[in-house]
Design a protein around this motif. Structure first.
Motif, PDB file in Angstrom:
ATOM      1  N   LYS A   1       0.844  -1.187   0.000  1.00 15.86           N
ATOM      2  CA  LYS A   1       0.000   0.000   0.000  1.00 15.86           C
ATOM      3  C   LYS A   1       0.883   1.242   0.000  1.00 15.86           C
ATOM      4  N   PRO A   2       0.774   2.108  -0.993  1.00 14.80           N
ATOM      5  CA  PRO A   2      -0.117   1.943  -2.150  1.00 14.80           C
ATOM      6  C   PRO A   2       0.465   0.913  -3.116  1.00 14.80           C
ATOM      7  N   VAL A   3      -0.398   0.229  -3.798  1.00 13.94           N
ATOM      8  CA  VAL A   3       0.039  -0.772  -4.760  1.00 13.94           C
ATOM      9  C   VAL A   3       0.681  -0.063  -5.953  1.00 13.94           C
ATOM     10  N   SER A   4       1.664  -0.697  -6.566  1.00 12.61           N
ATOM     11  CA  SER A   4       2.349  -0.100  -7.710  1.00 12.61           C
ATOM     12  C   SER A   4       2.269  -1.040  -8.910  1.00 12.61           C
ATOM     13  N   PRO A   5       2.305  -0.500 -10.117  1.00 12.85           N
ATOM     14  CA  PRO A   5       2.273  -1.378 -11.295  1.00 12.85           C
ATOM     15  C   PRO A   5       3.481  -2.307 -11.351  1.00 12.85           C
ATOM     16  N   ASP A   6       4.643  -1.806 -10.940  1.00  9.45           N
ATOM     17  CA  ASP A   6       5.833  -2.654 -10.928  1.00  9.45           C
ATOM     18  C   ASP A   6       5.663  -3.814  -9.957  1.00  9.45           C
ATOM     19  N   GLY A   7       5.064  -3.509  -8.778  1.00  7.85           N
ATOM     20  CA  GLY A   7       4.865  -4.554  -7.775  1.00  7.85           C
ATOM     21  C   GLY A   7       3.941  -5.649  -8.272  1.00  7.85           C
ATOM     22  N   LEU A   8       2.841  -5.260  -8.920  1.00  6.12           N
ATOM     23  CA  LEU A   8       1.909  -6.260  -9.446  1.00  6.12           C
ATOM     24  C   LEU A   8       2.544  -7.065 -10.582  1.00  6.12           C
ATOM     25  N   TYR A   9       3.308  -6.383 -11.407  1.00  2.00           N
ATOM     26  CA  TYR A   9       4.001  -7.080 -12.504  1.00  2.00           C
ATOM     27  C   TYR A   9       4.970  -8.116 -11.949  1.00  2.00           C
ATOM     28  N   ASP A  10       5.750  -7.701 -10.931  1.00  2.00           N
ATOM     29  CA  ASP A  10       6.703  -8.628 -10.318  1.00  2.00           C
ATOM     30  C   ASP A  10       5.991  -9.777  -9.604  1.00  2.00           C
ATOM     31  N   ALA A  11       4.856  -9.473  -8.973  1.00  2.00           N
ATOM     32  CA  ALA A  11       4.099 -10.524  -8.290  1.00  2.00           C
ATOM     33  C   ALA A  11       3.642 -11.585  -9.291  1.00  2.00           C
ATOM     34  N   GLY A  12       3.197 -11.138 -10.460  1.00  2.00           N
ATOM     35  CA  GLY A  12       2.806 -12.093 -11.493  1.00  2.00           C
ATOM     36  C   GLY A  12       3.971 -12.958 -11.944  1.00  2.00           C
ATOM     37  N   ALA A  13       5.151 -12.335 -12.078  1.00  2.00           N
ATOM     38  CA  ALA A  13       6.334 -13.090 -12.496  1.00  2.00           C
ATOM     39  C   ALA A  13       6.738 -14.115 -11.439  1.00  2.00           C
ATOM     40  N   ILE A  14       6.626 -13.734 -10.157  1.00  2.00           N
ATOM     41  CA  ILE A  14       6.966 -14.662  -9.068  1.00  2.00           C
ATOM     42  C   ILE A  14       6.028 -15.861  -9.078  1.00  2.00           C
ATOM     43  N   ALA A  15       4.731 -15.579  -9.168  1.00  2.00           N
ATOM     44  CA  ALA A  15       3.756 -16.666  -9.147  1.00  2.00           C
ATOM     45  C   ALA A  15       3.967 -17.604 -10.332  1.00  2.00           C
ATOM     46  N   GLU A  16       4.289 -17.031 -11.487  1.00  2.00           N
ATOM     47  CA  GLU A  16       4.559 -17.867 -12.660  1.00  2.00           C
ATOM     48  C   GLU A  16       5.753 -18.761 -12.404  1.00  2.00           C
ATOM     49  N   ARG A  17       6.791 -18.197 -11.797  1.00  2.00           N
ATOM     50  CA  ARG A  17       8.000 -18.976 -11.505  1.00  2.00           C
ATOM     51  C   ARG A  17       7.701 -20.102 -10.505  1.00  2.00           C
ATOM     52  N   LEU A  18       6.790 -19.836  -9.575  1.00  3.19           N
ATOM     53  CA  LEU A  18       6.441 -20.833  -8.571  1.00  3.19           C
ATOM     54  C   LEU A  18       5.417 -21.849  -9.082  1.00  3.19           C
ATOM     55  N   GLY A  19       4.964 -21.674 -10.326  1.00  5.62           N
ATOM     56  CA  GLY A  19       3.982 -22.592 -10.883  1.00  5.62           C
ATOM     57  C   GLY A  19       2.566 -22.352 -10.393  1.00  5.62           C
TER      58      GLY A  19
END
Length: 462
Positions: free
Chosen positions: A284-302
């Motif tokens: 908080k506040p959420v950032s576009p970079d943070g959400l982008y990185d979160a998506g990349a992490i989740a993808e890496r974790l399957g």
């Protein structure tokens, strides 16, 4: 206030110009004095077009006046401030002919070096900066020349000499205005030279001496990067996290988070990656970079569902951000490979809102290809045409878009227009396979194209 002051100065200077135009020689300022004064004051106040005009008139009308050399040097600086590097260099070269040369010791040669640098003549710039430095401590431009020399060496990919120039500036002129910036650049160069411990040393000294300096956060960032480069992974990750938390709006904060993620992914530290995902999603506040990185992490974790959750938030909360376009395009491409063409079209349309030409063009192309798979050529055609009209699109994608336009028109029985697209692809596409396909399609539609009616004849309804 600065704008108001500039307007007042401009009004005063224009008044002097007008006054000189009608005043008698015995009244007010002599023309030479007026031109020089206006040119000088306009330069000091950043009014470079006016300064340039006045000084050009001065040197043209009064080439032998006692201030002609000084005016020529100032004219070069005004031209350089306008981005006219060649014209500036011409003025500096002309100023060399005056005896004694205008300016302080080394100043004229320094400005020549600056002009060379702006013109990307880095070898000439290195020589000129070196001449200024060789003039010794008596020259007031030695520190500036060391800074320029360092950058010229970097442009020539000569990192060792660049580091030497920056280090000399930091060591011999520690209180110079450029010393802090030179320190940062010296550390970055040391990291590139795999001298991470040297980088840590200069940065630690800077932060200790200047803990509240505006560049102290950037120094701490590079200090953390130096620790990673030196193999001090845990400390480096900790420092980068601390930097990102303390400086969430810094332009380096996304790079700090990305470096942490890259390190964790490289080391396979899944539990920490999972924690990082949770932290980014609850930021908080959420950032576009943070959400982008979160998506990349989740993808890496399957964790595909979590990855899509992060990307959906990115699209919803930051629809116009460049990262949203890239993420949407990646998701659209993944959906297309799974034959989920409706989903691919929807995601590609979201990506087509990107401010980045390359992303936008490829997204339009994918919209068109998805619509064709859905047997909707009327919806595909404008997407293909938008892709083909996108500036900077890679040639291979550009001709795919033209080929798609032809195919969409063919499916709508618009034979003549389809043939025009096929002709262009067949003649100009660098992809021989695609060009051959276009020739085949052109031959196929040719049979459906009726000859043009003779003069006076009736047009055929198609």
């Amino acid at each position: 206030m600065a704008h108001l002051r500039a307007c007042l100065v401009l009004s005063l200077l224009v008044g002097l110009v007008v006054l000189g135009a009608w005043a008698s020689p015995g009244a007010a300022l002599e023309e030479a004095d007026r031109l020089f004064l206006v040119g000088e004051k306009a330069f000091d106040d950043g009014l470079y077009p006016l300064s340039r005009r006045m000084l050009e008139r001065f040197v043209e009308r009064f080439p032998s006046e006692r201030r002609a050399g000084e005016a020529t040097l100032l004219l070069g600086k005004a031209r350089l401030s306008q981005g006219a590097g060649e014209a500036a260099l011409e003025a500096f070269k002309k100023a060399e002919s005056f005896q004694p040369p205008p300016g302080k010791p080394g100043e004229l040669r320094f400005w020549e070096a600056e002009a060379f640098y702006r013109l990307k003549r880095f070898s000439d710039a290195r020589t000129a900066y070196s001449d200024v430095i060789a003039g010794g401590a008596a020259g007031p431009r030695v520190a500036d020349a060391l800074y320029g020399l360092g950058w010229s060496e970097l442009e020539a990919k000569r990192r060792e000499p660049a580091a030497a120039a920056f280090q000399r500036l930091v060591s011999e002129f520690p209180d110079h205005a450029l010393a802090p910036t030179a320190t940062i650049q010296l550390a970055r160069t040391f990291i590139e030279l795999k001298r991470a411990e040297d980088a840590q040393g200069v940065l630690q000294a800077f932060v200790t001496k200047n803990p509240e300096h505006k560049l102290a956060p950037e120094a701490r960032y590079w200090q953390a990067r130096a620790r990673l480069a030196a193999g001090q992974t845990d400390q480096g990750v900790t420092d980068l996290r601390a930097f990102a938390k303390a400086n969430p709006t810094s332009e380096l904060a996304p790079a700090a988070r990305r470096a942490v993620l890259d390190t964790l992914m490289k080391d396979g530290r899944k539990s920490e990656l999972a924690d990082e995902y949770t932290a980014l999603m609850s930021q908080k506040p959420v950032s576009p970079d943070g959400l982008y990185d979160a998506g990349a992490i989740a993808e890496r974790l399957g964790r595909s569902r979590d990855a899509e959750t992060a990307r959906a938030r990115l699209r919803r909360e930051f629809p116009e951000h460049p990262l949203t376009g890239r993420t949407s395009l990646q998701s659209a491409q993944a959906a297309f490979t799974k034959n989920a063409f409706r989903e691919a079209a929807t995601l590609a349309r979201a990506a087509a809102k990107s401010p980045e030409d390359a992303v936008r063009g490829e997204a339009f192309l994918l919209v068109g290809e998805s619509e064709m798979k859905l047997k909707r050529p009327a919806q595909a055609l404008p997407a293909f045409q938008a892709a083909g009209d996108t500036a900077g699109l890679e040639p291979a994608l550009h001709f795919r878009a033209l080929a798609g336009s032809g195919l969409a028109l063919e499916e709508q029985r618009q034979w003549t227009q389809a043939a025009k697209y096929y002709d262009e692809v067949a003649e100009k596409s660098p992809d021989k396979t695609l060009a051959a396909w276009a020739r085949t399609r052109k031959a196929a539609v040719a049979a459906n194209i009726k000859p043009a009616p003779k003069a006076g004849g009736k047009s055929e309804k198609r």
